[in-house]
Design a protein around this motif. Structure first.
Motif, PDB file in Angstrom:
ATOM      1  N   ASP A   3       0.854  -1.186   0.000  1.00  0.00           N
ATOM      2  CA  ASP A   3       0.000   0.000   0.000  1.00  0.00           C
ATOM      3  C   ASP A   3       0.896   1.244   0.000  1.00  0.00           C
ATOM      4  O   ASP A   3       1.298   1.738   1.046  1.00  0.00           O
ATOM      5  CB  ASP A   3      -0.910  -0.017   1.231  1.00  0.00           C
ATOM      6  N   LEU A   4       1.194   1.737  -1.180  1.00  0.00           N
ATOM      7  CA  LEU A   4       2.096   2.888  -1.286  1.00  0.00           C
ATOM      8  C   LEU A   4       1.424   4.173  -0.811  1.00  0.00           C
ATOM      9  O   LEU A   4       2.108   5.113  -0.384  1.00  0.00           O
ATOM     10  CB  LEU A   4       2.601   3.030  -2.722  1.00  0.00           C
ATOM     11  N   TYR A   5       0.100   4.227  -0.878  1.00  0.00           N
ATOM     12  CA  TYR A   5      -0.565   5.412  -0.330  1.00  0.00           C
ATOM     13  C   TYR A   5      -0.388   5.457   1.187  1.00  0.00           C
ATOM     14  O   TYR A   5      -0.193   6.528   1.769  1.00  0.00           O
ATOM     15  CB  TYR A   5      -2.050   5.422  -0.682  1.00  0.00           C
ATOM     16  N   LEU A   6      -0.442   4.301   1.826  1.00  0.00           N
ATOM     17  CA  LEU A   6      -0.187   4.248   3.264  1.00  0.00           C
ATOM     18  C   LEU A   6       1.233   4.732   3.567  1.00  0.00           C
ATOM     19  O   LEU A   6       1.453   5.468   4.545  1.00  0.00           O
ATOM     20  CB  LEU A   6      -0.386   2.824   3.780  1.00  0.00           C
ATOM     21  N   ALA A   7       2.195   4.333   2.717  1.00  0.00           N
ATOM     22  CA  ALA A   7       3.564   4.824   2.893  1.00  0.00           C
ATOM     23  C   ALA A   7       3.613   6.343   2.755  1.00  0.00           C
ATOM     24  O   ALA A   7       4.361   7.026   3.469  1.00  0.00           O
ATOM     25  CB  ALA A   7       4.490   4.166   1.881  1.00  0.00           C
ATOM     26  N   THR A   8       2.795   6.873   1.847  1.00  0.00           N
ATOM     27  CA  THR A   8       2.740   8.319   1.666  1.00  0.00           C
ATOM     28  C   THR A   8       2.224   9.007   2.924  1.00  0.00           C
ATOM     29  O   THR A   8       2.797  10.009   3.390  1.00  0.00           O
ATOM     30  CB  THR A   8       1.825   8.665   0.484  1.00  0.00           C
ATOM     31  N   THR A   9       1.146   8.487   3.491  1.00  0.00           N
ATOM     32  CA  THR A   9       0.575   9.132   4.679  1.00  0.00           C
ATOM     33  C   THR A   9       1.504   9.020   5.888  1.00  0.00           C
ATOM     34  O   THR A   9       1.417   9.827   6.816  1.00  0.00           O
ATOM     35  CB  THR A   9      -0.789   8.511   5.030  1.00  0.00           C
ATOM     36  N   LYS A  10       2.381   8.021   5.865  1.00  0.00           N
ATOM     37  CA  LYS A  10       3.360   7.896   6.947  1.00  0.00           C
ATOM     38  C   LYS A  10       4.640   8.674   6.663  1.00  0.00           C
ATOM     39  O   LYS A  10       5.576   8.645   7.455  1.00  0.00           O
ATOM     40  CB  LYS A  10       3.702   6.414   7.170  1.00  0.00           C
ATOM     41  N   GLU A  11       4.659   9.379   5.520  1.00  0.00           N
ATOM     42  CA  GLU A  11       5.841  10.144   5.097  1.00  0.00           C
ATOM     43  C   GLU A  11       7.094   9.263   5.130  1.00  0.00           C
ATOM     44  O   GLU A  11       8.175   9.672   5.550  1.00  0.00           O
ATOM     45  CB  GLU A  11       6.028  11.372   5.988  1.00  0.00           C
ATOM     46  N   ALA A  12       6.907   8.034   4.641  1.00  0.00           N
ATOM     47  CA  ALA A  12       7.987   7.057   4.661  1.00  0.00           C
ATOM     48  C   ALA A  12       8.949   7.280   3.501  1.00  0.00           C
ATOM     49  O   ALA A  12       8.591   7.871   2.466  1.00  0.00           O
ATOM     50  CB  ALA A  12       7.413   5.643   4.586  1.00  0.00           C
ATOM     51  N   THR A  13      10.151   6.779   3.670  1.00  0.00           N
ATOM     52  CA  THR A  13      11.148   6.773   2.605  1.00  0.00           C
ATOM     53  C   THR A  13      11.380   5.334   2.165  1.00  0.00           C
ATOM     54  O   THR A  13      11.749   4.489   2.978  1.00  0.00           O
ATOM     55  CB  THR A  13      12.481   7.369   3.092  1.00  0.00           C
ATOM     56  N   LEU A  14      11.133   5.057   0.882  1.00  0.00           N
ATOM     57  CA  LEU A  14      11.441   3.766   0.287  1.00  0.00           C
ATOM     58  C   LEU A  14      12.509   4.019  -0.769  1.00  0.00           C
ATOM     59  O   LEU A  14      12.258   4.707  -1.765  1.00  0.00           O
ATOM     60  CB  LEU A  14      10.215   3.131  -0.371  1.00  0.00           C
TER      61      LEU A  14
END
Length: 339
Positions: free
Chosen positions: A266-277
């Motif tokens: 879930d890349l949108y979830l990564a977005t909301t967590k301001e994650a770095t991949l």
């Protein structure tokens, strides 16, 4: 004075066919061929150790990538270690042990500039294909630059009993991580994570409910994830990630044979967590070897970094070793010893 005759022929493992899905033994061929004579600036190396690694599966397919595909009917290649038995180079003398990239063969004629002398007083030779080689450097660069570990972090590592993963878990602790969790397949490997490699918690992904197991092992979430697997592991890691979490995308072995995962991250979830991949190729970090090798050798010497290898004997077993590394048959680094 006794003169030792130099070999005129050698044996190599060639790519006989491109796999359709998982590779099989008939995709490889053991071939004898004549060695070319040395020219100025070249050396002849008798290989003593060679590495087989998951990334090699991608090179068996004829498609564009960051590294050219293996050629049909030609020797495969990869990291190897050997002794120089003849030299026409002023820079590398006979008797020197060198690392190079012409594995999958018993002897290699190399330009001296493509070989790197190694210090056998610093560490055992096989370490230069494992913890002191690109394997170790991958773990180190991932956790110090790509997805930097900060003191107090919770770190999750997939394929944690493998070559990169087993080193990464230990380095995470050395870099100040508060809690390090590893995923591996089966109770034998998970026990090794705890008892041999110093992980704080171990997940057996074959037991199912990966998400539930990770939640139980990391109730306060994950700050850093080193991904060697992709698929479901990446999906549940994103779900467990804390705000501003960091993920190092090192490998995706779950999809190397062309299989499609039913688990979509879930890349949108990564977005909301301001994650770095962030993806990484170890070839972009090779200049850090000069910094890394002395540190890693000291860690090995004082017990901070423990290593293990799974060793197959002789060149004709190299394909079996490679097939084994793709199915998780190894603990630690998978190597082939060439007598």
């Amino acid at each position: 004075m006794t003169t030792v005759a130099l070999p005129t022929h050698t044996r190599e493992i060639h790519l006989a066919a491109r796999p359709n899905g998982a590779p099989v033994a008939t995709d490889f061929a053991l071939v004898e061929r004549e060695l070319p004579e040395l020219t100025d600036g070249q050396i002849l190396v008798r290989n003593t150790w060679m590495s087989v690694d998951p990334y090699m599966r991608g090179r068996m397919d004829d498609k564009p990538s960051y590294i050219p595909p293996f050629e049909l009917g030609a020797a495969l290649e990869g990291s190897a270690l050997g002794e120089v038995i003849a030299s026409r180079s002023a820079d590398i003398a006979v008797g020197t042990t060198v690392s190079h990239f012409a594995g999958w063969r018993e002897h290699a004629v190399l330009d001296a500039a493509t070989a790197t002398p190694v210090d056998l007083e610093l560490a055992a030779p096989q370490h230069y294909l494992g913890a002191l080689g690109t394997t170790g450097l991958t773990a180190y660069a991932a956790l110090t630059e790509v997805a930097r570990v900060e003191p107090g972090d919770t770190v999750f590592v997939s394929a944690a009993a493998g070559a990169v993963g087993s080193v990464a878990g230990q380095l995470a602790k050395a870099l100040g991580a508060k809690r390090v969790i590893g995923s591996a397949g089966g109770p034998v490997k998970t026990r090794k994570l705890l008892e041999e490699f110093g992980f704080d918690a171990a997940i057996d992904y074959r037991a199912g409910d990966l998400a539930g197991q990770l939640t139980a092992a990391a109730p306060d979430g994950v700050d850093v994830y080193l991904d060697n697997v992709g698929g479901e592991h990446l999906k549940v890691a994103i779900e467990a990630l804390n705000q501003h979490g960091r993920i190092a995308l090192v490998g995706a072995i779950s999809g190397y044979n062309g299989t499609t995962s039913e688990h979509t991250p879930d890349l949108y979830l990564a977005t909301t967590k301001e994650a770095t991949l962030r993806g990484m190729l170890v070839t972009s970090h090779l200049p850090r070897f000069a910094e890394y090798i002395p540190k890693a050798a000291a860690w090995i010497a004082d017990g901070t970094l423990r290593t293990t290898e799974t060793v197959y004997e002789s060149l004709d077993q190299a394909p079996a070793a490679f097939l084994g590394v793709l199915t998780g048959a190894n603990t630690g680094k998978m190597l082939v010893r060439l007598p």
